[in-house]
Structure formats: C-alpha cells, structure tokens
Design a protein around this motif. Structure first.
Motif, PDB file in Angstrom:
ATOM      1  N   GLN A 149       0.846  -1.182  -0.083  1.00 50.57           N
ATOM      2  CA  GLN A 149      -0.053   0.086  -0.019  1.00 50.57           C
ATOM      3  C   GLN A 149       0.792   1.382  -0.132  1.00 50.57           C
ATOM      4  N   ASN A 150       2.256   1.279   0.364  1.00 47.43           N
ATOM      5  CA  ASN A 150       3.049   2.371   0.105  1.00 47.43           C
ATOM      6  C   ASN A 150       2.948   2.778  -1.038  1.00 47.43           C
ATOM      7  N   LEU A 151       2.747   1.829  -2.027  1.00 39.43           N
ATOM      8  CA  LEU A 151       2.816   2.255  -3.595  1.00 39.43           C
ATOM      9  C   LEU A 151       1.399   2.954  -4.145  1.00 39.43           C
ATOM     10  N   GLY A 152       0.479   2.989  -3.266  1.00 42.66           N
ATOM     11  CA  GLY A 152      -0.813   3.583  -3.792  1.00 42.66           C
ATOM     12  C   GLY A 152      -1.200   4.545  -2.664  1.00 42.66           C
ATOM     13  N   GLU A 153      -1.864   4.282  -1.515  1.00 40.07           N
ATOM     14  CA  GLU A 153      -2.357   5.393  -0.567  1.00 40.07           C
ATOM     15  C   GLU A 153      -1.136   5.870   0.241  1.00 40.07           C
ATOM     16  N   GLY A 154      -0.116   5.289   0.353  1.00 45.62           N
ATOM     17  CA  GLY A 154       0.843   5.475   1.156  1.00 45.62           C
ATOM     18  C   GLY A 154       1.944   6.336   0.510  1.00 45.62           C
ATOM     19  N   MET A 155       3.369   6.115   1.050  1.00 57.68           N
ATOM     20  CA  MET A 155       4.462   7.134   1.019  1.00 57.68           C
ATOM     21  C   MET A 155       4.926   7.299  -0.432  1.00 57.68           C
ATOM     22  N   PHE A 156       4.732   6.253  -1.118  1.00 59.24           N
ATOM     23  CA  PHE A 156       5.428   6.416  -2.670  1.00 59.24           C
ATOM     24  C   PHE A 156       4.100   6.760  -3.607  1.00 59.24           C
ATOM     25  N   GLY A 157       2.790   6.813  -3.283  1.00 58.22           N
ATOM     26  CA  GLY A 157       1.809   6.928  -3.963  1.00 58.22           C
ATOM     27  C   GLY A 157       1.887   8.132  -4.821  1.00 58.22           C
ATOM     28  N   GLU A 158       2.329   9.406  -4.506  1.00 57.00           N
ATOM     29  CA  GLU A 158       2.659  10.450  -5.491  1.00 57.00           C
ATOM     30  C   GLU A 158       3.596  10.132  -6.477  1.00 57.00           C
ATOM     31  N   ASP A 159       4.794   9.580  -6.082  1.00 55.71           N
ATOM     32  CA  ASP A 159       5.668   9.144  -7.264  1.00 55.71           C
ATOM     33  C   ASP A 159       5.018   8.279  -8.242  1.00 55.71           C
TER      34      ASP A 159
END
Ligand SMILES: NC(=O)c1ccc[n+]([C@@H]2O[C@H](COP(=O)([O-])OP(=O)(O)OC[C@H]3O[C@@H](n4cnc5c(N)ncnc54)[C@H](OP(=O)(O)O)[C@@H]3O)[C@@H](O)[C@H]2O)c1
Length: 286
Positions: free
Chosen positions: A138-148
């Motif tokens: 989920q870091n890749l979506g709703e979390g810390m990497f989502g914006e990237d």
C-alpha cells in the motif's frame, strides 16, 4: 460470525492508518465490538496526551497496537493496558528488528522503538502475538510512494533491490485471526508477500493494473536528496528517508516469509491482486 474466543471490546490503536483501518473493518464485518482509536478516530487517543489513555483502555478486552515510531511509548501503554485488564495484545512491529545489519543506522544500538514494544509485550503477562511485516504494498498506492507512482516516473533510490511487498489486507487478516482465535499466543509472524519483485517488475505490474505507464527511474541517494529538496523537503529529512530505503538497495527486503501461511493456512495475496484492487480504488488516477 463472532468468535467465542474474542475478548471484547477490541481496542484498535492507530485505527485511522493503513493497517488499523483494515483491522477495524474486518472485525466489524465479523460482528466484533471495536474501539477505533487515534487523534481523528471515534475514540480520541493521543500518544502524547496520557490523559487520553485510560478512557480507551478501560473495559477493553484485547487490543491491536500500532506503535508510535518517534518515541518508545508502547511499553508504558502496554503496562497500563494490562493494569486495566486487557488480556490479549497483537503488536505491529517490523521486519529486521532482530537483524543488526538490516538498518544499522537505526537499529544498531539496540535502542529501536519497535523492539522496545516487542520486549514489553513479551513481558506483559497478557497473551501476545507480534507481527513483523516487510514493506507494505500500500505504500505504492495510498501511502508514501503514491505520489511518485501517480506522477508516472518513480525516482526513488531502490537500486535494483527486490522487495517481497506484503498486502496490508493480509497484515490485517493475520491481526484479526490473532485477536479473535486461539492458537496465536506467543507467536511472532514474519510477514511478506509470496514473491520478491525488482523495481521494473513492480512498476510494470502497476502499469498493467492502472492502465497507464509508470516508469522506474533509478536515482542515487544524492540525486534523490536533490529532487526532494526541490519539492520543499529539508535535506536532512530526505537523507533520513533515503536511509530507511537502504535495506531495499542492499537486498535485505527480498526475503520471503511464511507468517501468512502459518497464521491463516493460506498463501499471501500476490502483488498482482494488490495492484488490481488498488487500481479499482482509483488511487493511481493522475
Ligand atoms: N509502511 C511500511 O511499509 C511498514 C513496514 C513495516 C512496519 N511498519 C510499521 O507500521 C507502523 C505503521 O502502521 P500503519 O501503516 O498501519 O499506520 P499509519 O498508516 O502510519 O497510521 C497510524 C495512525 O496513527 C495515528 N497517529 C499518528 N500520530 C498519533 C498520535 N500522536 N497519537 C495517536 N495516534 C496517532 C494516525 O491517525 P490520526 O491522525 O487519526 O491520529 C495514523 O493514521 C509503524 O510502526 C511502522 O514502523 C510500516
């Protein structure tokens, strides 16, 4: 169906977060009485205001505990919980806690916050289960990497490191089993997904699921710091963040763990399943 074995109500500390939200939802779906607690949740709780601790703990039968990373406050909270009669604690910890080489900059001196929570829960006298997940998908979506990811060009210092991303739905499912069933007391579950993906595989899967191109642009730590400073971060914060990603670069996050199978008797959800659900939620819409 409500389990006879659950000690209710079940306090969920960190209920507004990635795992706590899912734990609260799954417990509710199974008919268990919950107390979702955090600064913005139904049961107001602030780690930094000890006056809020007793109200959420009074009468609770068990708890899911997401720790407060900036400071080791979990030991005092666990002690208070047991004084209030909490009988079962499921503690969220993290991968690498017992490996001094995982994140030597943070863990090397044995003062790590999550580790102190683990020690406290083991010594608490309550029934306990510890969850040690690797990086959340989920870091890749709703979390810390989502914006990237949403930007379509992921400039992160992952190097070529493979990651066995764990779906937070699985972390929550393991937590719910440990909270409501017998047989999990005294267990430490290392949690990962079923495969380790390199960055190209990770972002190719996301591109497929999201129906748009998401490209991986490997950057050095120095380039990463420069990019983040350009986005308004302090250089110190950018460096700390890059350090947190160093286990990925060093191949420390590719290990596969069997905790989901041990706890639930089934395989962990695949990265493709995570990506399909994340895409359906709209989290990668630009
Ligand atoms: N992300 C990963 O890949 C990963 C991997 C392994 C381990 N972990 C560990 O997992 C934990 C994070 O779990 P998570 O992702 O489920 O949580 P999370 O999404 O980081 O959210 C935790 C919640 O805690 C609440 N909170 C923050 N400050 C608070 C305060 N002062 N008092 C009370 N509540 C506060 C916030 O809700 P409010 O704003 O409503 O207060 C927040 O939603 C951390 O300990 C981390 O080290 C993370």
């Amino acid at each position: 169906m409500t389990s006879r074995n659950a000690r209710t109500p079940i306090l969920v500390v960190g209920a507004a977060g990635t795992t706590g939200r899912r734990v609260t939802r799954m417990l509710g779906e199974r008919g268990h009485e919950t107390r979702p607690a955090s600064r913005s949740s139904e049961w107001r709780f602030d780690w930094n205001d000890t006056d809020t601790w007793d109200r959420v703990l009074k009468g609770a039968g068990s708890m899911y505990l997401v720790q407060y990373d900036p400071e080791p406050l979990a030991p005092a909270f666990i002690e208070r919980a047991v004084e209030h009669g909490v009988e079962r604690v499921v503690l969220l910890s993290g991968r690498g806690i017992d490996d001094p080489d995982y994140l030597p900059e943070f863990f090397g001196n044995g003062e790590v916050t999550l580790g102190k929570g683990e020690e406290a829960v083991r010594a608490s006298g309550a029934e306990w289960t510890i969850l040690r997940p690797g990086w959340f998908a989920q870091n890749l979506g709703e979390g810390m990497f989502g914006e990237d990811v949403r930007s379509g060009r992921v400039a992160l210092p992952f190097g070529r490191g493979r990651v066995s991303w764990i779906d937070a739905e699985d972390i929550a499912a393991v937590a719910v089993a440990a909270l409501t069933e017998e047989g999990h007391h005294g267990r430490t579950y290392e949690l990962s997904g079923p495969a380790a993906l390199d960055p190209e595989e990770t972002f190719a899967e996301i591109s497929r699921a999201a129906g748009r191109s998401v490209e991986y642009a490997p950057v050095s730590v120095e380039e990463f710091v420069e990019l983040r400073v350009g986005r308004g971060w302090s250089a110190e914060d950018a460096r700390t963040f890059a350090t947190l990603l160093s286990p990925i670069r060093r191949g420390k996050d590719e290990a596969l763990s069997d905790g989901v199978r041990r706890a639930l008797g089934r395989e962990a959800r695949s990265f493709a399943e995570f990506a399909r659900d994340a895409a359906a939620s709209g989290v990668w819409k630009a």
